[in-house]
Design a protein around this motif. Structure first.
Motif, PDB file in Angstrom:
ATOM      1  N   THR A  24       0.829  -1.199   0.000  1.00 22.17           N
ATOM      2  CA  THR A  24       0.000   0.000   0.000  1.00 22.17           C
ATOM      3  C   THR A  24       0.866   1.254   0.000  1.00 22.17           C
ATOM      4  O   THR A  24       2.076   1.204   0.292  1.00 22.17           O
ATOM      5  N   GLN A  25       0.243   2.375  -0.269  1.00 24.09           N
ATOM      6  CA  GLN A  25       0.947   3.654  -0.238  1.00 24.09           C
ATOM      7  C   GLN A  25       1.464   3.945   1.174  1.00 24.09           C
ATOM      8  O   GLN A  25       2.579   4.470   1.345  1.00 24.09           O
ATOM      9  N   GLU A  26       0.687   3.598   2.174  1.00 26.01           N
ATOM     10  CA  GLU A  26       1.096   3.830   3.557  1.00 26.01           C
ATOM     11  C   GLU A  26       2.310   2.976   3.922  1.00 26.01           C
ATOM     12  O   GLU A  26       3.243   3.441   4.604  1.00 26.01           O
ATOM     13  N   GLN A  27       2.314   1.727   3.452  1.00 24.81           N
ATOM     14  CA  GLN A  27       3.464   0.862   3.712  1.00 24.81           C
ATOM     15  C   GLN A  27       4.711   1.385   3.025  1.00 24.81           C
ATOM     16  O   GLN A  27       5.815   1.372   3.596  1.00 24.81           O
ATOM     17  N   GLN A  28       4.548   1.867   1.815  1.00 26.27           N
ATOM     18  CA  GLN A  28       5.704   2.402   1.097  1.00 26.27           C
ATOM     19  C   GLN A  28       6.234   3.664   1.781  1.00 26.27           C
ATOM     20  O   GLN A  28       7.448   3.846   1.904  1.00 26.27           O
ATOM     21  N   ALA A  29       5.333   4.539   2.241  1.00 26.18           N
ATOM     22  CA  ALA A  29       5.762   5.782   2.889  1.00 26.18           C
ATOM     23  C   ALA A  29       6.558   5.505   4.157  1.00 26.18           C
ATOM     24  O   ALA A  29       7.439   6.286   4.539  1.00 26.18           O
ATOM     25  N   VAL A  38      12.696  -3.601   0.928  1.00 29.08           N
ATOM     26  CA  VAL A  38      12.440  -2.703   2.053  1.00 29.08           C
ATOM     27  C   VAL A  38      11.387  -3.336   2.959  1.00 29.08           C
ATOM     28  O   VAL A  38      10.810  -4.389   2.638  1.00 29.08           O
ATOM     29  N   GLU A  39      11.135  -2.668   4.078  1.00 27.93           N
ATOM     30  CA  GLU A  39      10.110  -3.128   5.008  1.00 27.93           C
ATOM     31  C   GLU A  39       9.323  -1.929   5.511  1.00 27.93           C
ATOM     32  O   GLU A  39       9.911  -0.925   5.936  1.00 27.93           O
ATOM     33  N   GLY A  40       7.996  -2.016   5.455  1.00 24.55           N
ATOM     34  CA  GLY A  40       7.141  -0.948   5.933  1.00 24.55           C
ATOM     35  C   GLY A  40       5.919  -1.487   6.624  1.00 24.55           C
ATOM     36  O   GLY A  40       5.210  -2.338   6.064  1.00 24.55           O
ATOM     37  N   GLU A  41       5.674  -1.007   7.853  1.00 21.34           N
ATOM     38  CA  GLU A  41       4.527  -1.439   8.652  1.00 21.34           C
ATOM     39  C   GLU A  41       4.464  -2.963   8.779  1.00 21.34           C
ATOM     40  O   GLU A  41       3.401  -3.585   8.664  1.00 21.34           O
ATOM     41  N   GLY A  42       5.635  -3.568   8.976  1.00 22.09           N
ATOM     42  CA  GLY A  42       5.700  -5.004   9.203  1.00 22.09           C
ATOM     43  C   GLY A  42       5.634  -5.868   7.962  1.00 22.09           C
ATOM     44  O   GLY A  42       5.646  -7.102   8.072  1.00 22.09           O
ATOM     45  N   ARG A  43       5.581  -5.257   6.784  1.00 23.70           N
ATOM     46  CA  ARG A  43       5.496  -6.036   5.544  1.00 23.70           C
ATOM     47  C   ARG A  43       6.761  -5.820   4.720  1.00 23.70           C
ATOM     48  O   ARG A  43       7.212  -4.679   4.541  1.00 23.70           O
ATOM     49  N   ARG A  44       7.300  -6.895   4.198  1.00 23.24           N
ATOM     50  CA  ARG A  44       8.468  -6.800   3.323  1.00 23.24           C
ATOM     51  C   ARG A  44       8.031  -6.833   1.873  1.00 23.24           C
ATOM     52  O   ARG A  44       7.178  -7.645   1.494  1.00 23.24           O
ATOM     53  N   PHE A  45       8.635  -5.962   1.077  1.00 24.30           N
ATOM     54  CA  PHE A  45       8.329  -5.890  -0.348  1.00 24.30           C
ATOM     55  C   PHE A  45       9.502  -5.221  -1.050  1.00 24.30           C
ATOM     56  O   PHE A  45      10.503  -4.870  -0.400  1.00 24.30           O
ATOM     57  N   ALA A  46       9.398  -5.056  -2.344  1.00 21.41           N
ATOM     58  CA  ALA A  46      10.493  -4.468  -3.119  1.00 21.41           C
ATOM     59  C   ALA A  46      10.001  -3.222  -3.841  1.00 21.41           C
ATOM     60  O   ALA A  46       8.974  -3.248  -4.522  1.00 21.41           O
ATOM     61  N   GLU A  47      10.740  -2.137  -3.676  1.00 18.14           N
ATOM     62  CA  GLU A  47      10.460  -0.896  -4.415  1.00 18.14           C
ATOM     63  C   GLU A  47      11.127  -0.970  -5.785  1.00 18.14           C
ATOM     64  O   GLU A  47      12.184  -1.579  -5.937  1.00 18.14           O
ATOM     65  N   MET A  48      10.532  -0.302  -6.762  1.00 20.54           N
ATOM     66  CA  MET A  48      11.109  -0.264  -8.101  1.00 20.54           C
ATOM     67  C   MET A  48      11.796   1.083  -8.323  1.00 20.54           C
ATOM     68  O   MET A  48      11.166   2.134  -8.237  1.00 20.54           O
ATOM     69  N   HIS A  49      13.106   1.017  -8.603  1.00 23.06           N
ATOM     70  CA  HIS A  49      13.905   2.230  -8.785  1.00 23.06           C
ATOM     71  C   HIS A  49      14.504   2.266 -10.195  1.00 23.06           C
ATOM     72  O   HIS A  49      14.951   1.243 -10.721  1.00 23.06           O
ATOM     73  N   VAL A  50      14.526   3.474 -10.772  1.00 22.57           N
ATOM     74  CA  VAL A  50      15.093   3.689 -12.100  1.00 22.57           C
ATOM     75  C   VAL A  50      16.011   4.913 -12.058  1.00 22.57           C
ATOM     76  O   VAL A  50      16.261   5.496 -10.995  1.00 22.57           O
ATOM     77  N   ASP A  51      16.464   5.295 -13.225  1.00 24.25           N
ATOM     78  CA  ASP A  51      17.408   6.395 -13.431  1.00 24.25           C
ATOM     79  C   ASP A  51      17.069   7.621 -12.575  1.00 24.25           C
ATOM     80  O   ASP A  51      15.947   8.123 -12.603  1.00 24.25           O
ATOM     81  N   GLY A  52      18.071   8.101 -11.827  1.00 26.06           N
ATOM     82  CA  GLY A  52      17.867   9.297 -11.024  1.00 26.06           C
ATOM     83  C   GLY A  52      17.489  10.510 -11.833  1.00 26.06           C
ATOM     84  O   GLY A  52      16.810  11.421 -11.334  1.00 26.06           O
ATOM     85  N   GLY A  53      17.910  10.539 -13.117  1.00 22.43           N
ATOM     86  CA  GLY A  53      17.626  11.695 -13.958  1.00 22.43           C
ATOM     87  C   GLY A  53      16.170  11.866 -14.326  1.00 22.43           C
ATOM     88  O   GLY A  53      15.784  12.906 -14.850  1.00 22.43           O
ATOM     89  N   VAL A  54      15.331  10.865 -14.053  1.00 23.24           N
ATOM     90  CA  VAL A  54      13.906  11.004 -14.356  1.00 23.24           C
ATOM     91  C   VAL A  54      13.305  12.162 -13.567  1.00 23.24           C
ATOM     92  O   VAL A  54      12.488  12.920 -14.072  1.00 23.24           O
ATOM     93  N   ARG A  55      13.729  12.310 -12.298  1.00 22.35           N
ATOM     94  CA  ARG A  55      13.214  13.405 -11.471  1.00 22.35           C
ATOM     95  C   ARG A  55      14.285  14.422 -11.087  1.00 22.35           C
ATOM     96  O   ARG A  55      13.977  15.601 -10.904  1.00 22.35           O
ATOM     97  N   ALA A  56      15.519  13.991 -10.943  1.00 21.09           N
ATOM     98  CA  ALA A  56      16.576  14.901 -10.479  1.00 21.09           C
ATOM     99  C   ALA A  56      17.881  14.540 -11.155  1.00 21.09           C
ATOM    100  O   ALA A  56      18.613  13.674 -10.671  1.00 21.09           O
ATOM    101  N   ASN A  57      18.165  15.192 -12.267  1.00 16.80           N
ATOM    102  CA  ASN A  57      19.382  14.886 -13.034  1.00 16.80           C
ATOM    103  C   ASN A  57      20.634  15.431 -12.370  1.00 16.80           C
ATOM    104  O   ASN A  57      21.742  15.104 -12.778  1.00 16.80           O
TER     105      ASN A  57
END
Length: 439
Positions: free
Chosen positions: A65-70, A274-293
């Motif tokens: 969930t969004q809350e778990q990711q935050a 990562v782990e958030g609110e007791g749940r383990r999952f994987a975040e998806m990360h890409v090129d830093g330049g997409v938001r901050a070059n």
């Protein structure tokens, strides 16, 4: 130096080498620029389209969930990263609790993305070393191609030689290997393994241990990735990762570098556990330049005034832009891949320009010393989508000369950038107005 000699050559005719692999079959193909990918996609589609529709699958994800990711943190390394848009007071409070602070002059180096144009920044650093005026940096940041350079820059002149080898010895030419059917229906057109192998070859445990040592002295190495699940910029404290003592330290350190350089659709995204609110999952990360070059301070700081590092101490900022400052004209072919690529590049350039403007205004407002180096507008940069070693060697030498023979730094942005003008100096009041003000 005759700049005409530095045009992209590839095999001598501007044609970088790509590989197509399907099962145990490999084919080496030379085609100009992205025509290679178009050709490969057509070939695979014509022969294997029906099979591909039935047989290809995307990356499996654990739902969250969004809350778990935050609330998510890296298990065992809660200080591994921050979000660039977190509140200023939260980030300032955290900065006071992360360990020793650097004493003396504060020098910040920010290395931007730029693909094969990262050779410019690598050469400039080596030339700066040769000139004898390169300082030790309290903070080094990197995004995309700049992320791959940043650990070498952070560890100082002793790492100029391996950085030169990374840039000039042609290893980049093997990065773009078309990933068979995954190029059509998978997460990316090219395999991730060559980039991972390249990072692993140079970012070894010894380098990571040295990053940890410098981190304990108070210096910081920060790498930018884009979390596309949350659409947020993650700023990774690589020294905190290196010094964590966790079993996955080396793998996570390398994964962050690979993620920061993984152009969406070109290389596969990187999944980070990562782990958030007791749940383990994987975040998806890409090129830093997409938001901050490029990154000098977190984006939430850019409109703020911050207290000085120490009384009377104001940082000196050096930004190495691995591209040109202004737009580059090109007649774009009416083909889907060229249009998408040009559009993505245009978006990144606009993002970079806006960040430069905000950073320049931040530096003036907070009395930070602003210094910017970029590729000259008349330098013949490439439009190739490969990593042509001849081109990169030429650009490395150009950057080296900029760093060693003269002052590559400019103190202001081009007039084409819409910056807030400097306020005129206040005039002393005279006459009746002065007497009124004195009351």
């Amino acid at each position: 130096m005759d700049r005409r000699r530095n045009r992209p050559h590839g095999d001598g005719h501007g044609t970088p080498d790509f590989r197509i692999e399907f099962g145990n079959t490999r084919a080496h193909i030379r085609e100009p620029r992205v025509r290679t990918l178009v050709f490969a996609v057509k070939m695979l589609t014509a022969g294997l389209g029906a099979l591909a529709l039935a047989g290809c699958a995307s990356i499996e994800r654990t739902p969250f969930t969004q809350e778990q990711q935050a609330a998510a943190v890296v298990p065992g390394i809660p200080n591994a990263r921050i979000w660039s848009d977190e509140r200023v007071d939260v980030l300032l409070a955290r900065s006071r609790t992360v360990g020793p602070q650097v004493r003396g002059p504060v020098n910040v180096l920010a290395l931007s993305g730029g693909g094969s144009n990262g050779a410019f920044g690598a050469g400039l650093l080596a030339g700066w070393t040769a000139r004898g005026t390169r300082p030790e940096f309290s903070v080094v940041t990197g995004a995309s191609a700049g992320a791959l350079i940043a650990p070498f820059a952070f560890l100082g002149p002793g790492y100029d030689e391996p950085l030169q080898a990374l840039i000039t010895e042609g290893f980049g030419e093997n990065l773009l290997q078309i990933d068979g059917l995954q190029a059509i229906f998978g997460a990316a057109a090219f395999k991730a393994e060559p980039l991972k192998r390249l990072v692993a070859r140079y970012v070894d445990p010894t380098m990571i241990e040295r990053v940890a040592l410098e981190h304990r002295k108070g210096r910081r190495l920060l790498i930018v990735t884009t979390n596309i699940d949350a659409q947020r910029t993650a700023v990774w404290d690589m020294g905190a990762i290196a010094a964590s003592g966790q079993p996955n330290t080396v793998q996570l350190f390398r994964d962050v570098l690979v993620a920061s350089a993984s152009i969406p659709g070109v290389f596969q995204p990187v999944l980070i556990d990562v782990e958030g609110e007791g749940r383990r999952f994987a975040e998806m990360h890409v090129d830093g330049g997409v938001r901050a070059n490029l990154l000098v301070v977190p984006e939430s700081f850019l409109l703020s005034s911050v207290p000085p590092v120490a009384p009377g101490t104001y940082p000196r900022v050096y930004i190495v832009l691995n591209s040109k400052l202004d737009q580059e004209f090109e007649v774009v072919q009416s083909r889907a891949l060229q249009i998408v690529s040009r559009s993505f590049g245009t978006a990144v350039k606009a993002n970079t320009q806006n960040t430069l403007i905000a950073t320049y205004d931040f530096a003036r407002r907070n009395r930070w010393d602003f210094n910017l180096a970029a590729i000259d507008g008349d330098y013949p940069t490439t439009t190739s989508y490969g990593f042509d070693s001849n081109y990169m060697r030429g650009l490395y030498q150009y950057g080296y000369e900029q760093g060693s023979r003269g002052n590559p730094w400019r103190k202001t942005l081009p007039e084409t950038y819409n910056t807030v003008p400097e306020p005129p100096p206040a005039r002393p009041l005279r006459g009746p107005r002065a007497r009124t003000a004195a009351r």
